[in-house]
Design an enzyme around this catalytic site. Sequence first.
Site, PDB file in Angstrom:
ATOM      1  N   HIS A 150     -47.673 -43.329  58.954  1.00  0.00           N
ATOM      2  CA  HIS A 150     -48.116 -44.044  57.760  1.00  0.00           C
ATOM      3  C   HIS A 150     -49.621 -43.852  57.581  1.00  0.00           C
ATOM      4  CE1 HIS A 150     -44.258 -46.182  58.206  1.00  0.00           C
ATOM      5  NE2 HIS A 150     -44.380 -46.462  56.927  1.00  0.00           N
ATOM      6  N   LYS A 181     -52.346 -49.120  57.263  1.00  0.00           N
ATOM      7  CA  LYS A 181     -51.178 -49.945  57.582  1.00  0.00           C
ATOM      8  C   LYS A 181     -51.423 -50.717  58.866  1.00  0.00           C
ATOM      9  CE  LYS A 181     -46.127 -49.864  57.997  1.00  0.00           C
ATOM     10  NZ  LYS A 181     -45.981 -50.965  57.007  1.00  0.00           N
TER      11      LYS A 181
END
Length: 228
Positions: free
Chosen positions: A135, A139
Amino acid sequence: MKAPVRVLLVGAAGRMGQAIVRLAQSASNIDIVAQCDLGDALGPAMQKCDVVLDFSHADAIEGICRTALQHRQPVIIGTTGHSSGQRRIIEEAGKSLPIVFASNFSVGVNALFSLTRKAAEILGPEFDLEIVETHHRMKKDAPSGTARTLAEILRTARKLDGQVPIQSIREGDVVGDHTVSFGGPGERLELTHRASSREIFARGALRAAQWIIGKPVGLYSMQDVLGL
């Protein structure tokens, strides 16, 4: 013509919140009637909505559930990273409200969940398991909620006591990549989903918001929404 579903969006200023706002602007069956973020009063906004859509922060869930219970409003929870105590709050609220609680609202990812379960059952214990997820660097939770769901699917399918290895990578602006690997004698199977836009999650969340209207009390998943 059926009236649009009136949505209270909690976490409107975040990446996912903004994606939902953009998508809803072109959807005739959805009306974002209120947008809230951390610190905003939820009660007044809940009085004029049909469903609450949460993409805020795990720590906000207690207040969201408490206010939703007061106003008898169904809730769609897309926030991840909840503690075990926060998950219990959601489960308890699901005894009095219809709630969709999903780690990922993508149709493709939910297909990945089903395929992962089936592959684990077919391949059996001779195949080693691993999950790799990537990600964007902003995040906060690692592993991601989607990776945790995949791991739980594998643990259940294989009746494992231990944890499934998860490698979490945080780099660049990657929206979300997930790969489940099955390594066996002389062969390897990989199931991969790559998200190139947050719109896929926003579209699924709005689909869930429409689906939950009129549903009985209970805790639902995106698998329920899609009929998988």
